[in-house]
Write an enzyme that holds these catalytic residues in place. Structure first.
Site, mmCIF file in Angstrom:
data_model
loop_
_atom_site.group_PDB
_atom_site.id
_atom_site.type_symbol
_atom_site.label_atom_id
_atom_site.label_comp_id
_atom_site.label_asym_id
_atom_site.label_seq_id
_atom_site.Cartn_x
_atom_site.Cartn_y
_atom_site.Cartn_z
ATOM 1 N N TYR A 131 -20.417 -129.074 6.992
ATOM 2 C CA TYR A 131 -18.553 -129.687 7.375
ATOM 3 C C TYR A 131 -17.998 -130.887 8.266
ATOM 4 O O TYR A 131 -17.379 -131.549 7.552
ATOM 5 C CB TYR A 131 -18.222 -128.294 7.974
ATOM 6 C CG TYR A 131 -16.233 -127.848 7.944
ATOM 7 C CD1 TYR A 131 -16.038 -127.890 6.466
ATOM 8 C CD2 TYR A 131 -15.318 -128.555 8.382
ATOM 9 C CE1 TYR A 131 -14.241 -128.007 6.365
ATOM 10 C CE2 TYR A 131 -13.786 -128.345 8.597
ATOM 11 C CZ TYR A 131 -13.726 -128.031 7.421
ATOM 12 O OH TYR A 131 -12.701 -127.749 7.078
ATOM 13 N N ASN B 287 -5.897 -122.258 -6.391
ATOM 14 C CA ASN B 287 -6.041 -121.215 -6.126
ATOM 15 C C ASN B 287 -5.559 -120.239 -5.075
ATOM 16 O O ASN B 287 -4.577 -118.708 -5.586
ATOM 17 C CB ASN B 287 -6.794 -120.051 -7.020
ATOM 18 C CG ASN B 287 -8.281 -120.766 -6.132
ATOM 19 O OD1 ASN B 287 -8.853 -121.395 -6.317
ATOM 20 N ND2 ASN B 287 -8.600 -119.211 -5.637
#
Ligand SMILES: NC(=O)c1ccc[n+]([C@@H]2O[C@H](COP(=O)([O-])OP(=O)(O)OC[C@H]3O[C@@H](n4cnc5c(N)ncnc54)[C@H](OP(=O)(O)O)[C@@H]3O)[C@@H](O)[C@H]2O)c1
Length: 328
Positions: A245, A37
């Protein structure tokens, strides 16, 4: 320049020209992109659409995804369709698989792009030191200003590692075995390089593909998350900066290598499935707080280039650091 299939020298015309010069796909070639998106994923969809592929733009938030697909449709790309996908939700992954099977019969390219940074900002540190989020991402602040705690660490591992695995498990049976080869591109990171681990034994273990397994990777993620939960993660193998991460991308890279081997063993030699990782570069998107050396166009090109490599030049089980083959 064997790996430079798609290059945007300057302007869109150049992208299209370079795509045509080494084109193996057609308008029936289906490419699925996760987390599309915004950011790099959205731009990958735009570049795939420019190249004439049949693009499935997916996003966890249906409103945002629909709007992004419509914006590409309004730019003239009628070959972009939206479908909802939350990569952390197995039901959502299988719902997409079943829709793809009914609508398209199969897919040719999967780009696992969805990702989060898992960072929880330490507001008190920022206020005390009068620092903005963009500044916090700078090298000199990396060990400070972030709180490492279980919920955000788990969300990061769930999205970046398990999420990609769930999507692959659901969509792998849909990959079409063409002469051009089906392609899985996992969006990795230079933060997931083994050199970021504080422990040579673990680096060796993760390099030893013959003795590596998905069960080991899952166990490793469990150990990391347990250490975070018990606030005992510092001083171990885990990286000190952006540990969640980095660990999630370490696992994603290793999983990519295992998957490449698995599909190579599973299918006859004339059936090609190319599975690779790409570090898109340090790109100015929300995940980096808008900081970065590259634009989203440049970052996306690094992914699109690998996804569209001519079959004869496409490796499998490799990591691309931007445009170059790299070492895990
Ligand atoms: N930017 C860089 O410098 C850089 C460097 C190396 C690697 N990468 C990797 O590149 C990929 C894209 O990142 P970006 O830079 O474009 O960041 P971004 O702009 O923050 O985009 C991340 C995308 O992932 C989506 N996402 C997050 N969780 C999801 C979930 N559970 N299910 C489906 N989609 C989900 C986000 O959707 P929402 O809008 O709903 O949150 C968003 O669309 C990530 O894998 C990232 O790790 C980026």
């Amino acid at each position: 320049m064997p790996y430079f299939c798609v290059i945007r020298v300057e302007g869109d015309d150049e992208t299209v020209r370079m795509c045509r010069s080494c084109k193996w796909w057609n308008e029936g070639t289906v490419a699925v992109v996760t987390g599309a998106n915004k950011g790099i994923g959205l731009e990958v969809c735009r570049q795939f659409a420019t190249c004439g592929l049949n693009v499935i733009l997916t996003a966890r938030d249906a409103d945002k995804g629909q709007k992004s697909a419509e914006s590409l449709n309004n730019e003239g790309f009628q070959n972009v369709t939206f479908h909802q996908l939350d990569v952390t939700d197995k039901r959502s992954c299988f719902a997409l698989a079943s829709w793809l099977s009914e609508e398209h019969g199969g897919i040719d390219i999967l780009v696992n792009n969805a990702g989060i940074n898992g960072l929880l900002v330490d507001e008190a540190y920022m206020n005390e030191n009068d620092i903005k989020l963009e500044d916090l991402m700078k090298e000199e602040h990396r060990s400070k200003g972030f709180i490492i705690e279980y919920e955000s660490a788990k969300a990061c591992v769930d999205t970046n590692y398990y999420g990609a695995k769930y999507v692959i498990e659901a969509l792998l049976p849909l990959l079409r075995f063409s002469a051009q080869g089906a392609r899985v591109v996992n969006v990795g990171s230079n933060f997931g390089l083994l050199k970021n681990l504080n422990c040579s034994k673990l680096q060796q273990k993760l390099s030893d593909l013959d003795n590596l397994s998905e069960a080991f990777l899952d166990e490793l993620m469990k150990m990391y998350l347990t250490d975070v939960k018990q606030k005992s993660w510092e001083g171990k193998c885990w990286p000190l900066h952006f540990p969640s991460y980095k660990m999630s991308k370490v696992a994603l890279h290793a999983y990519t290598r295992l998957l490449a081997l698995q599909v190579q063993k599973k299918y006859p030699t004339d059936v090609k499935v190319f599975v690779n990782c790409v570090h898109p570069g340090f790109v100015r998107t929300d995940i980096t707080g808008g900081r970065g050396r590259l634009s989203v166009q440049e970052g996306a090109e690094n992914i699109v280039r690998v996804a569209l490599l001519p079959p004869a030049e496409c490796p499998s089980g490799q990591l691309f650091l931007e445009r170059q083959l790299g070492v895990f």
